[in-house]
Design a protein around this motif. Structure first.
Motif, PDB file in Angstrom:
ATOM      1  N   SER A  65       0.801  -1.233   0.000  1.00  0.00           N
ATOM      2  CA  SER A  65       0.000   0.000   0.000  1.00  0.00           C
ATOM      3  C   SER A  65       0.826   1.271   0.000  1.00  0.00           C
ATOM      4  O   SER A  65       0.499   2.229  -0.692  1.00  0.00           O
ATOM      5  N   SER A  66       1.895   1.313   0.799  1.00  0.00           N
ATOM      6  CA  SER A  66       2.622   2.577   0.917  1.00  0.00           C
ATOM      7  C   SER A  66       3.962   2.565   0.180  1.00  0.00           C
ATOM      8  O   SER A  66       4.802   3.430   0.425  1.00  0.00           O
ATOM      9  N   MET A  67       4.146   1.610  -0.740  1.00  0.00           N
ATOM     10  CA  MET A  67       5.407   1.636  -1.507  1.00  0.00           C
ATOM     11  C   MET A  67       5.270   1.264  -2.972  1.00  0.00           C
ATOM     12  O   MET A  67       6.246   1.323  -3.710  1.00  0.00           O
ATOM     13  N   ILE A  68       4.059   0.898  -3.428  1.00  0.00           N
ATOM     14  CA  ILE A  68       3.913   0.471  -4.815  1.00  0.00           C
ATOM     15  C   ILE A  68       4.478   1.560  -5.749  1.00  0.00           C
ATOM     16  O   ILE A  68       4.293   2.753  -5.515  1.00  0.00           O
ATOM     17  N   LEU A  69       5.224   1.146  -6.743  1.00  0.00           N
ATOM     18  CA  LEU A  69       5.841   2.030  -7.747  1.00  0.00           C
ATOM     19  C   LEU A  69       6.942   2.942  -7.194  1.00  0.00           C
ATOM     20  O   LEU A  69       7.369   3.880  -7.862  1.00  0.00           O
ATOM     21  N   SER A  70       7.411   2.667  -5.981  1.00  0.00           N
ATOM     22  CA  SER A  70       8.487   3.502  -5.426  1.00  0.00           C
ATOM     23  C   SER A  70       9.847   2.847  -5.596  1.00  0.00           C
ATOM     24  O   SER A  70      10.875   3.507  -5.539  1.00  0.00           O
ATOM     25  N   GLU A  71       9.861   1.526  -5.768  1.00  0.00           N
ATOM     26  CA  GLU A  71      11.117   0.825  -6.031  1.00  0.00           C
ATOM     27  C   GLU A  71      10.820  -0.401  -6.880  1.00  0.00           C
ATOM     28  O   GLU A  71       9.713  -0.936  -6.834  1.00  0.00           O
ATOM     29  N   PHE A 128       6.331 -13.111  -5.867  1.00  0.00           N
ATOM     30  CA  PHE A 128       5.108 -13.027  -5.072  1.00  0.00           C
ATOM     31  C   PHE A 128       3.967 -13.821  -5.714  1.00  0.00           C
ATOM     32  O   PHE A 128       3.896 -13.935  -6.937  1.00  0.00           O
ATOM     33  N   GLY A 129       3.079 -14.334  -4.854  1.00  0.00           N
ATOM     34  CA  GLY A 129       1.853 -14.943  -5.352  1.00  0.00           C
ATOM     35  C   GLY A 129       0.783 -13.884  -5.532  1.00  0.00           C
ATOM     36  O   GLY A 129      -0.024 -13.941  -6.466  1.00  0.00           O
ATOM     37  N   LEU A 130       0.778 -12.918  -4.614  1.00  0.00           N
ATOM     38  CA  LEU A 130      -0.220 -11.844  -4.661  1.00  0.00           C
ATOM     39  C   LEU A 130       0.366 -10.607  -3.988  1.00  0.00           C
ATOM     40  O   LEU A 130       1.021 -10.719  -2.940  1.00  0.00           O
ATOM     41  N   VAL A 131       0.144  -9.460  -4.595  1.00  0.00           N
ATOM     42  CA  VAL A 131       0.442  -8.183  -3.934  1.00  0.00           C
ATOM     43  C   VAL A 131      -0.775  -7.281  -4.091  1.00  0.00           C
ATOM     44  O   VAL A 131      -1.574  -7.453  -5.010  1.00  0.00           O
ATOM     45  N   PHE A 132      -0.902  -6.341  -3.163  1.00  0.00           N
ATOM     46  CA  PHE A 132      -2.032  -5.410  -3.265  1.00  0.00           C
ATOM     47  C   PHE A 132      -1.624  -4.060  -2.700  1.00  0.00           C
ATOM     48  O   PHE A 132      -0.663  -3.943  -1.936  1.00  0.00           O
ATOM     49  N   ALA A 133      -2.379  -3.028  -3.100  1.00  0.00           N
ATOM     50  CA  ALA A 133      -2.121  -1.683  -2.603  1.00  0.00           C
ATOM     51  C   ALA A 133      -3.359  -0.816  -2.767  1.00  0.00           C
ATOM     52  O   ALA A 133      -3.930  -0.753  -3.860  1.00  0.00           O
ATOM     53  N   GLY A 134      -3.771  -0.161  -1.699  1.00  0.00           N
ATOM     54  CA  GLY A 134      -4.767   0.901  -1.809  1.00  0.00           C
ATOM     55  C   GLY A 134      -4.102   2.045  -2.567  1.00  0.00           C
ATOM     56  O   GLY A 134      -2.897   2.259  -2.452  1.00  0.00           O
ATOM     57  N   ALA A 135      -4.878   2.795  -3.345  1.00  0.00           N
ATOM     58  CA  ALA A 135      -4.273   3.799  -4.237  1.00  0.00           C
ATOM     59  C   ALA A 135      -3.796   5.056  -3.526  1.00  0.00           C
ATOM     60  O   ALA A 135      -2.901   5.749  -4.013  1.00  0.00           O
ATOM     61  N   GLN A 136      -4.359   5.340  -2.366  1.00  0.00           N
ATOM     62  CA  GLN A 136      -4.260   6.715  -1.836  1.00  0.00           C
ATOM     63  C   GLN A 136      -2.913   7.109  -1.238  1.00  0.00           C
ATOM     64  O   GLN A 136      -2.774   8.209  -0.729  1.00  0.00           O
ATOM     65  N   LYS A 137      -1.924   6.218  -1.294  1.00  0.00           N
ATOM     66  CA  LYS A 137      -0.600   6.594  -0.789  1.00  0.00           C
ATOM     67  C   LYS A 137       0.310   7.034  -1.944  1.00  0.00           C
ATOM     68  O   LYS A 137       0.970   8.044  -1.868  1.00  0.00           O
ATOM     69  N   ASN A 138       0.359   6.224  -2.989  1.00  0.00           N
ATOM     70  CA  ASN A 138       1.374   6.501  -4.017  1.00  0.00           C
ATOM     71  C   ASN A 138       0.812   6.505  -5.435  1.00  0.00           C
ATOM     72  O   ASN A 138       1.577   6.622  -6.385  1.00  0.00           O
ATOM     73  N   VAL A 139      -0.500   6.394  -5.575  1.00  0.00           N
ATOM     74  CA  VAL A 139      -1.064   6.171  -6.915  1.00  0.00           C
ATOM     75  C   VAL A 139      -2.161   7.166  -7.305  1.00  0.00           C
ATOM     76  O   VAL A 139      -2.181   7.652  -8.443  1.00  0.00           O
ATOM     77  N   GLY A 140      -3.071   7.463  -6.408  1.00  0.00           N
ATOM     78  CA  GLY A 140      -4.204   8.298  -6.810  1.00  0.00           C
ATOM     79  C   GLY A 140      -5.116   8.567  -5.641  1.00  0.00           C
ATOM     80  O   GLY A 140      -4.709   8.423  -4.495  1.00  0.00           O
ATOM     81  N   PRO A 141      -6.355   8.960  -5.924  1.00  0.00           N
ATOM     82  CA  PRO A 141      -7.277   9.199  -4.814  1.00  0.00           C
ATOM     83  C   PRO A 141      -7.734   7.880  -4.183  1.00  0.00           C
ATOM     84  O   PRO A 141      -7.623   6.820  -4.804  1.00  0.00           O
ATOM     85  N   ALA A 142      -8.246   7.942  -2.969  1.00  0.00           N
ATOM     86  CA  ALA A 142      -8.809   6.758  -2.325  1.00  0.00           C
ATOM     87  C   ALA A 142      -9.973   6.246  -3.164  1.00  0.00           C
ATOM     88  O   ALA A 142     -10.615   7.009  -3.885  1.00  0.00           O
ATOM     89  N   GLY A 143     -10.248   4.948  -3.086  1.00  0.00           N
ATOM     90  CA  GLY A 143     -11.418   4.406  -3.771  1.00  0.00           C
ATOM     91  C   GLY A 143     -11.098   3.230  -4.660  1.00  0.00           C
ATOM     92  O   GLY A 143     -11.966   2.429  -4.956  1.00  0.00           O
ATOM     93  N   ILE A 198      15.620   8.488  -7.272  1.00  0.00           N
ATOM     94  CA  ILE A 198      15.266   9.774  -6.651  1.00  0.00           C
ATOM     95  C   ILE A 198      14.780   9.546  -5.215  1.00  0.00           C
ATOM     96  O   ILE A 198      15.156  10.285  -4.295  1.00  0.00           O
ATOM     97  N   ASN A 199      13.968   8.482  -5.030  1.00  0.00           N
ATOM     98  CA  ASN A 199      13.463   8.190  -3.683  1.00  0.00           C
ATOM     99  C   ASN A 199      14.602   7.868  -2.722  1.00  0.00           C
ATOM    100  O   ASN A 199      14.587   8.277  -1.559  1.00  0.00           O
ATOM    101  N   GLU A 200      15.592   7.125  -3.212  1.00  0.00           N
ATOM    102  CA  GLU A 200      16.744   6.795  -2.353  1.00  0.00           C
ATOM    103  C   GLU A 200      17.514   8.057  -1.984  1.00  0.00           C
ATOM    104  O   GLU A 200      17.943   8.223  -0.832  1.00  0.00           O
ATOM    105  N   ILE A 203       7.304  10.781   2.137  1.00  0.00           N
ATOM    106  CA  ILE A 203       7.942  11.368   0.942  1.00  0.00           C
ATOM    107  C   ILE A 203       7.750  10.408  -0.237  1.00  0.00           C
ATOM    108  O   ILE A 203       8.693   9.821  -0.738  1.00  0.00           O
ATOM    109  N   TYR A 204       6.489  10.268  -0.620  1.00  0.00           N
ATOM    110  CA  TYR A 204       6.123   9.377  -1.720  1.00  0.00           C
ATOM    111  C   TYR A 204       6.656   9.926  -3.045  1.00  0.00           C
ATOM    112  O   TYR A 204       7.222  11.017  -3.101  1.00  0.00           O
ATOM    113  N   ASN A 205       6.393   9.172  -4.109  1.00  0.00           N
ATOM    114  CA  ASN A 205       6.881   9.558  -5.444  1.00  0.00           C
ATOM    115  C   ASN A 205       6.593  11.027  -5.792  1.00  0.00           C
ATOM    116  O   ASN A 205       7.406  11.683  -6.429  1.00  0.00           O
TER     117      ASN A 205
END
Ligand SMILES: *Cc1c(COP(=O)(O)O)cnc(C)c1O
Length: 363
Positions: A177-183, A190-205, A269-271, A339-341
């Motif tokens: 949830s709080s690192m997708i697309l950051s590294e 993995f067998g499964l990964v998931f992420a709510g959008a509202q940290k690093n991707v877009g609005p909640a929902g 950049i994140n590093e 300090i997200y993307n």
């Protein structure tokens, strides 16, 4: 203040989005690409929306190098509903799962899973307020577990995995949830990964679920249709009305990540951003970071002065200076800079400068 009178927003989530993404959405808000209506007003079965969701999926596949034998789902219910959907769908043989408890989110996930099967907690760092990622010995892993669960980045405590547990044939499940697309990640681990959008991707929902095909199709008959990955996968996330606007916004962010050079470029950049901020904290006489150095998060930087009143003063004065939402999670206090993307390097530099001035004036 920066970027057109916007503050530097260090919120853990919902959090800052790239200005270019917001401006693109604004330019198309009332009339999307000349089709005469907003994305909020169009049918989820229209050809316009079909392109939006298909492009979003393809862009995410490109960015994360997702192989064809993984499904990408855009669901609702947040990261928290995945705490239930995962056991409902992945408990398929032994109905056992291994968990490493690295924070409140892992604990909640374990509590939900225990409603459907046997949860084995292999390790927990709770006694030390989750300030590190515990080591685990593969000899203690449950050989016939249906899955093995971790929280990749611990938003509240500022820790992250840098080395994944070697789970062999047992599918590794990770909350991103709080690192997708950051590294860069190797999704095949993995067998499964998931992420709510509202940290690093877009609005909640919208919640992104990426699941290997052979793990789909095992939900019991009494599992609600909406919570069965098989139904969602067969219908390309369009079994019912999806969160159309949130998917559209996520798609804009994916295009923005591509324009930045992709995930590896953002990781660099994140590093750099994280190293700058941790160095400033470690070199300060006032601030300190309670997290074990090897496990420090790139996304959520936790720090304290050691004096709760001084922490409060810092957070209030930072806000006045346009550096907002620096309070730690309500359960741990202190400070947290997320300090997200979308957080520019200049935002981190402004925070460091403010910390130096605050230290000079208050030590
Ligand atoms: C925010 C967060 C969640 C909860 O997400 P919701 O979408 O609010 O349910 C779960 N896991 C992690 C790691 C988070 O940071």
């Amino acid at each position: 203040m920066n970027q057109k009178n916007r503050v530097y927003n260090f919120s853990a989530g919902p959090s800052m989005l790239p200005l270019e993404v917001l401006e693109s959405a604004a330019a198309n808000l009332t009339n999307y690409c000349g089709c005469g209506m907003s994305v909020m007003e169009m049918s989820h079965r229209s050809k316009e929306f079909a392109s939006i969701i298909q492009e979003a999926e393809q862009d995410l596949r490109d960015l994360m190098h997702i192989p064809d034998n993984y499904k990408v789902l855009f669901l609702q219910g947040g990261g928290s509903l995945q705490f239930s959907m995962i056991p409902m769908n992945l408990f398929r043989n032994s109905k056992k799962a291994d968990f490493i408890i690295t924070g409140a989110w892992a604990k909640k996930a374990a509590k939900e899973a225990a409603k459907y099967g046997e949860v084995n907690v292999l390790a927990s760092s709770e006694e030390d307020v989750y300030t590190y990622i515990p080591e685990v010995d593969p000899a203690n892993f449950t050989k016939d577990a249906d899955y093995f669960y971790i929280t990749y980045n611990n938003t509240i405590y500022g820790t992250r995995y840098t080395k994944l547990p070697e789970t062999g044939d047992v599918p590794l499940v990770a909350d991103l949830s709080s690192m997708i697309l950051s590294e860069d990640l190797d999704i095949t681990k993995f067998g499964l990964v998931f992420a709510g959008a509202q940290k690093n991707v877009g609005p909640a929902g919208v919640t992104i679920v990426i699941v290997r095909e052979d793990l789909i199709g095992f939900a019991e008959k009494n599992v609600p249709t909406m919570l069965d990955y098989k139904i969602q996968a067969e219908n390309n996330s369009l079994y019912n009305t999806p969160p159309c606007f949130a998917i559209y916004m996520a798609g804009l962010t994916f295009k923005w990540v591509k324009a930045q050079g992709g995930v590896a470029a953002l990781q660099k950049i994140n590093e750099d951003k994280a190293a700058m901020l941790y160095d400033a904290i470690d070199n300060s006489k006032m601030f300190s970071c309670p997290v074990a150095k090897k496990d420090r998060s790139l996304m959520n930087v936790v720090f304290v002065t050691g004096n709760p009143d001084l922490d409060k003063k810092f957070i209030a004065e930072a806000k006045e200076a346009g550096l907002v939402n620096l309070g730690g999670h309500r359960t741990v206090g202190g400070m947290r800079a997320s300090i997200y993307n979308a957080m520019p390097v200049d935002g981190v530099k402004a925070l460091i400068k403010f910390m130096e001035e605050f230290e000079k004036n208050n030590l």
